[in-house]
Scaffold this motif. Sequence first.
Motif: not given
Length: 235
Positions: A27-29, A41-45, A108-111
């Motif tokens: 998810d890229r904002k 802000t990039m969230t990789i789940s 598990n998410s990495f932000v």
Amino acid sequence: MKKLKATFYVIFLLLLCASLNSCLSVDRKIKLNKDGSGEETMTISFMKEFYTMMSSMASIMDSARKEAFLDSLYSDDIFMNKTKSGYDSIPGIRVSDIYSKRNPDSSNSFVIKYSFDSISSLGTSLDKAINEDNDSKISPAIVTLTKEGDEFVFNYIYEQPASEEMPENDSLAAQMKSGMSEMFGNGFINFEIEFPYEIVSSNATTTDNRTLKWNFPMSEVFLQNKMSLDARMKE
């Protein structure tokens, strides 16, 4: 030998696909400024099944590589340190925060939060986040913001050419693509970009004033090996 090894991977992937669904989502904002700078802000789940899959794949490695791989896989600190190192290697990017979090569904998410001086940096940042090898041969996306007459044109083009070892028309390559597509099931790559100008037209999934959203199924990206985001704007 390479063909035999690739065949083994295909069989292995297809077996995993029978029990795995959405393993990975991104998810890229992004907020873009007029001069091409901005912040993201990039969230990789990673779903819990992802770790099961990767642990199984580690079984085909030699013992030394397997141990290092598993240590890296299950250590958030190692992942975050490698990710930050990858981002630090991109000129014009400054990481402001990076952290991990456990979600209610056991994923598990990495932000990763960072600012960038040039829009072209957006084409490299995802690869540096999810690829363990910071010297990856994967081609980065080409990202541009240009002026055409009284309009501004935004393009994000990601396209991977067929490799020499696995040409596009090779049946084994097609099997591998299909296996990866099934394995990542309902995963996605989402973009949400806030632009500095009024939107005239785009190929976005949804539009909300100056904010555009694109939703790409991960399976589709693996099958087609490409993504394209386009928008035209005016002041």
